[in-house]
Scaffold this motif. Structure first.
Motif, PDB file in Angstrom:
ATOM      1  N   PRO A 175      -5.379  -3.507  -9.649  1.00 16.39           N
ATOM      2  CA  PRO A 175      -6.773  -3.177 -10.296  1.00 16.39           C
ATOM      3  C   PRO A 175      -7.895  -2.821  -9.356  1.00 16.39           C
ATOM      4  O   PRO A 175      -8.546  -2.130  -9.201  1.00 16.39           O
ATOM      5  CB  PRO A 175      -7.081  -4.571 -10.939  1.00 16.39           C
ATOM      6  N   ASN A 176      -7.392  -3.563  -7.903  1.00 12.33           N
ATOM      7  CA  ASN A 176      -8.302  -3.256  -6.859  1.00 12.33           C
ATOM      8  C   ASN A 176      -8.427  -2.051  -6.175  1.00 12.33           C
ATOM      9  O   ASN A 176      -9.155  -1.399  -5.226  1.00 12.33           O
ATOM     10  CB  ASN A 176      -8.388  -4.381  -5.847  1.00 12.33           C
ATOM     11  N   SER A 177      -7.228  -1.234  -6.241  1.00  8.89           N
ATOM     12  CA  SER A 177      -7.315  -0.027  -5.280  1.00  8.89           C
ATOM     13  C   SER A 177      -6.102   0.744  -6.153  1.00  8.89           C
ATOM     14  O   SER A 177      -5.192   0.460  -6.378  1.00  8.89           O
ATOM     15  CB  SER A 177      -6.516  -0.342  -4.134  1.00  8.89           C
ATOM     16  N   THR A 178      -6.345   2.089  -6.012  1.00  6.44           N
ATOM     17  CA  THR A 178      -5.345   3.302  -6.511  1.00  6.44           C
ATOM     18  C   THR A 178      -4.454   3.643  -5.472  1.00  6.44           C
ATOM     19  O   THR A 178      -3.419   4.161  -5.811  1.00  6.44           O
ATOM     20  CB  THR A 178      -6.264   4.569  -6.972  1.00  6.44           C
ATOM     21  N   ASP A 179      -4.454   2.914  -4.333  1.00  8.89           N
ATOM     22  CA  ASP A 179      -3.564   3.170  -3.150  1.00  8.89           C
ATOM     23  C   ASP A 179      -2.795   2.026  -2.844  1.00  8.89           C
ATOM     24  O   ASP A 179      -2.122   1.979  -1.970  1.00  8.89           O
ATOM     25  CB  ASP A 179      -4.531   3.310  -1.900  1.00  8.89           C
ATOM     26  N   GLU A 180      -2.565   1.190  -4.017  1.00  6.91           N
ATOM     27  CA  GLU A 180      -1.699   0.153  -3.903  1.00  6.91           C
ATOM     28  C   GLU A 180      -0.965  -0.221  -5.103  1.00  6.91           C
ATOM     29  O   GLU A 180      -1.613  -0.126  -5.956  1.00  6.91           O
ATOM     30  CB  GLU A 180      -2.695  -1.083  -3.637  1.00  6.91           C
ATOM     31  N   ARG A 232       0.959  -1.263   0.052  1.00  6.46           N
ATOM     32  CA  ARG A 232      -0.092   0.066   0.235  1.00  6.46           C
ATOM     33  C   ARG A 232       1.013   1.324   0.045  1.00  6.46           C
ATOM     34  O   ARG A 232       2.112   1.149   0.307  1.00  6.46           O
ATOM     35  CB  ARG A 232      -0.876   0.092   1.323  1.00  6.46           C
ATOM     36  N   HIS A 233       0.441   2.409  -0.373  1.00  6.93           N
ATOM     37  CA  HIS A 233       0.894   3.543  -0.555  1.00  6.93           C
ATOM     38  C   HIS A 233       1.772   4.109   0.701  1.00  6.93           C
ATOM     39  O   HIS A 233       3.124   4.275   0.656  1.00  6.93           O
ATOM     40  CB  HIS A 233       0.159   4.601  -1.228  1.00  6.93           C
ATOM     41  N   MET A 234       1.306   4.020   1.576  1.00  7.54           N
ATOM     42  CA  MET A 234       1.566   4.632   3.059  1.00  7.54           C
ATOM     43  C   MET A 234       2.855   3.866   3.373  1.00  7.54           C
ATOM     44  O   MET A 234       3.703   4.354   4.168  1.00  7.54           O
ATOM     45  CB  MET A 234       0.474   4.784   4.095  1.00  7.54           C
ATOM     46  N   VAL A 235       2.584   2.347   3.447  1.00 13.30           N
ATOM     47  CA  VAL A 235       3.610   1.435   3.953  1.00 13.30           C
ATOM     48  C   VAL A 235       4.898   1.531   3.124  1.00 13.30           C
ATOM     49  O   VAL A 235       5.946   1.670   3.693  1.00 13.30           O
ATOM     50  CB  VAL A 235       2.937   0.031   3.893  1.00 13.30           C
ATOM     51  N   LEU A 236       4.706   1.615   2.004  1.00 12.88           N
ATOM     52  CA  LEU A 236       5.841   1.809   0.873  1.00 12.88           C
ATOM     53  C   LEU A 236       6.669   3.272   1.190  1.00 12.88           C
ATOM     54  O   LEU A 236       7.979   3.272   1.307  1.00 12.88           O
ATOM     55  CB  LEU A 236       5.445   1.984  -0.623  1.00 12.88           C
ATOM     56  N   ILE A 237       5.926   4.306   1.285  1.00 15.09           N
ATOM     57  CA  ILE A 237       6.489   5.446   1.833  1.00 15.09           C
ATOM     58  C   ILE A 237       7.204   5.371   3.266  1.00 15.09           C
ATOM     59  O   ILE A 237       8.430   5.723   3.244  1.00 15.09           O
ATOM     60  CB  ILE A 237       5.427   6.599   2.172  1.00 15.09           C
TER      61      ILE A 237
END
Length: 748
Positions: A738-743, A698-703
């Motif tokens: 495909p499931n999420s724009t945040d991932e 997920r975006h925040m985890v990657l950050i």
């Protein structure tokens, strides 16, 4: 004595045994013969024929002890209040000692009869049985203690407690107790512990219920009143001293009278009433103590607050803010040519001062050490102008440069080494360590190329310190720079030997440094340049030599970093001057003439206008060349330049500064720009490495992962990380799921 069971007359035997028991319990005179005979009597009763009489012996002994303790109670209860504790303690000493002897006399009954009837230790410790169960038999020593508790302590506990608290209160208020009374109080309190020491669990139950609980309550009430009185009479500074004094006195008092299990409880009660209940008053004084750096008050405040949950929070925050403000005041508004020295040494003085305070005043407490680190980090990374880059990495690199390069003002090797070691203290606080690396690399390159290093050992030692602080990857390029210098030395030797074998004369001493593009700071020659005729042969011969040694490699000459030594023969004295290659080329034009126009000079050297102006100005400023026309800001093509035939200098061997190598604002910005580009590549590589191992994030985890891995080098802005993610998506390293724009998922 026969060990064979036999018939025994219990009444007769018990009558004799009872007299001995009475003598033992009262510490009377029991002859040895009778003592040993009574061992036989106990044994005979326990193994009597046809029916063992152990149970009957136990009951009769219990009955006797009950009557004896009751008689002692009457004796104690009948004494005056002043003598009650003394009489009680005297009888207790006699009784407890007597019971030890009696326990030994009944050893056969204890081991062969009572222990077999008792529950196991495991059942007592972990099961539901307890010593208070009616059916539970006790060994004779335990029985005697239990009867003392039941018939002596229980009826007298209110009187004993009142007298004990009164005696300790007298000790608190300064009314001296004679030694005998002090030992009596201690002995009475200890008796509450001793009567239950035989128990497998809850051995302090009686002590806590009868004495400790009420004592702690009385202690709390006393110090509550004492705190109120002191606060009205004293300043906070004096109040803290008084509290510490009272606490230390109470610690001594606890060790004088109480069981060790009560020490911490008494101290806690004292601190609760005198510190925790008045925490706001102490906290309100913290700003003054910190601002004025009242070390004794701070030491007292720390000693009092550290045991209170959350008590140090306010003091720590004030200390951190104070250190930060002192640091900012030290490094603000610096001026002059040695700003780097002022900054680093000012920062080190602040750190050293408050490190000493942290160690001596706050006992090197981790909270205050962390506060010091955070405050220093805030100062070092502070941006006085948010639109500009933080200057700390650049200033630290310049400071290291002043220590490592040759200087007439340089200190001893030991002093330099100590200062370089201290530099690591400031370096560890820098967030943008990659910026420091870039500036340090530029300075190191200049020192190595210009042979300005004071000591190669000091250079390597500094790099090793940086490696210990940040790892090998951080200093990899710096190590490769040293390797290039060593390889270049070997190349020069081979080149000279080859020329000697081929009998090629270059006509001058010629040496080069071959530097790897990836290891050294990015350098591009800022102008075209016509190599002087005197150097053409040497340059061409070396290119031919290098092409034979390393097929496929390409040399890019950095003439603006080169220098040479020129001998002047046209003056009254001979001078040997070290100067940059551009300056040397310009002077060599005057081999055939004493004066030329600027246009002719520019045509001969092929320098562009900007570099030509700088180089010519440096030679005019050094007074080697003279301008025949009036001084102008910009040299015109028609301006005539001539040799200064009247030039003189006290020194015959010296160096002219190469103005092109001086650090400019533009070059500083270029360095920062280069660092930013490197950061983008580093972040992209980090993101790919993380996603390759995790596959989907997920975006925040990657950050957070990127921030964590980048922390040792620099603190990347979130916006930069987001742009790098978008770049990698465009390059098809990553894609949104495909499931999420945040991932994101890794594209294999």
């Amino acid at each position: 004595m026969s060990l064979k069971p036999k018939r025994v007359d219990f009444t007769t035997t018990w009558a004799d045994l009872k007299e001995t028991v009475k003598g033992v319990v009262t510490l009377g005179n029991v002859p040895h013969t009778i003592w040993y005979n009574r061992f036989s009597d106990v044994y005979s009763l326990c193994v009597a024929y046809p029916e063992p009489l152990a149970e009957k012996l136990y009951q009769e002994t219990k009955k006797f002890l009950e009557e004896h303790v009751k008689s002692l109670f009457i004796q104690v209860n009948g004494t005056s209040e002043e003598q009650l504790l003394t009489v009680y303690y005297t009888l207790w000493q006699q009784y407890s000692q007597g019971m030890d002897y009696l326990h030994k006399l009944y050893s056969y009954l204890n081991t062969q009869h009572i222990k077999k009837q008792k529950a196991s230790d495991a059942e007592l410790l972990y099961g539901t049985l307890s010593y208070e169960s009616p059916e539970q038999m006790k060994e004779i020593g335990e029985l005697g203690l239990d009867l003392w508790k039941k018939y002596m302590i229980e009826p007298l506990k209110a009187d004993l407690l009142r007298l004990l608290l009164g005696g300790i209160h007298c000790d608190r208020t300064g009314q001296s107790l004679y030694n005998e009374k002090s030992s009596t109080i201690q002995g009475v309190i200890q008796s509450f512990v001793s009567v239950e020491e035989y128990k497998k669990k809850n051995t302090l139950e009686l002590y806590e219920a009868v004495f400790e609980g009420p004592f702690l309550e009385a202690t709390g009430e006393y110090y509550k009143q004492e705190a109120s009185r002191l606060l009205q009479e004293c300043t906070i500074s004096l109040y803290m001293e008084k509290v510490l004094q009272r606490r230390d006195e109470e610690d001594l008092r606890s060790r004088k009278f109480l069981h060790p299990s009560s020490y911490s409880k008494v101290r806690s009660e004292c601190e609760k009433r005198m510190v925790a209940d008045h925490l706001a008053a102490i906290h309100n004084e913290c700003p003054t103590m910190v601002q004025q750096e009242l070390q004794q008050d701070l030491r007292n405040a720390y000693a009092l607050l550290k045991s209170i949950p959350g008590g140090l929070t306010v003091l720590v925050s004030h200390v951190m803010e104070h250190i930060k403000q002192q640091g900012l005041r030290t490094v603000t508004n610096l001026s002059g040519d040695n700003i780097a020295v002022q900054f680093v040494e000012g920062m080190l003085s602040v750190h050293s001062k408050y490190k000493e305070i942290t160690n001596t005043v706050f006992s090197n407490d981790q909270l205050f050490s962390s506060a010091l680190d955070m405050a220093c980090a805030a100062v070092v990374n502070h941006r006085f102008n948010t639109k500009q880059n933080c200057r700390s990495p650049e200033l630290l690199a310049k400071y290291c440069d002043t220590l490592l390069k040759k200087s007439t003002k340089g200190g001893s090797d030991t002093e330099v080494d100590d200062k370089l070691t201290q530099c690591i203290t400031v370096f560890k606080y820098i967030d943008d360590k990659d910026v420091y690396q870039a500036f340090y690399s530029r300075k190191l390159a200049h020192r190595l190329i210009s042979q300005l290093s004071q000591s190669m050992d000091a250079e390597e030692a500094m790099i090793n310190r940086l490696k210990q602080a940040c790892g090998y990857e951080f200093t990899n390029k710096l190590h490769r720079m040293f390797t290039d210098m060593s390889v270049s030395s070997d190349l020069n030797n081979k080149f000279n030997l080859l020329n000697k074998d081929r009998m090629i004369e270059l006509g001058l001493n010629f040496s080069i440094y071959v530097l790897q593009t990836g290891a050294w700071p990015r350098q591009v020659c800022p102008t075209d340049f016509a190599v002087p005729q005197e150097l053409e042969k040497s340059v061409q011969e070396f290119e031919d030599f290098y092409r034979l040694q390393f097929n496929g490699r390409k040399l890019a000459w950095l003439h603006h970093l080169s220098y040479g030594e020129l001998k002047l023969n046209y003056l009254k004295k001979r001078y040997f001057i070290t100067m940059g290659t551009f300056q040397m080329a310009m002077l060599l034009v005057f081999q055939e003439t004493n004066s030329v126009t600027c246009g002719e000079l520019m045509e001969a050297t092929k320098l562009n206008s900007d570099q030509f102006q700088k180089v010519l100005q440096s030679l005019v400023d050094s007074k080697l060349l003279a301008v025949t026309s009036d001084t102008v800001e910009v040299f015109q093509p028609s301006t005539v330049i001539s040799l200064n035939m009247d030039y003189s200098n006290k020194r015959t061997k010296f160096r002219i500064n190469n103005t092109i190598q001086k650090e400019t604002v533009q070059e500083t910005e270029t360095t920062h720009s280069s660092v930013n580009e490197d950061r983008k590549m580093y972040l992209q590589a980090t993101i790919v490495r993380i996603m390759k191992s995790r596959k989907i994030l997920r975006h925040m985890v990657l950050i957070q992962e990127v921030l964590s891995q980048s922390q040792p080098r620099f603190a990347p802005p979130i916006g930069m990380i987001k742009k790098c993610i978008e770049t990698l998506i465009d390059k098809q390293y990553l894609e949104r799921t495909p499931n999420s724009t945040d991932e994101y998922s890794y594209v294999a």
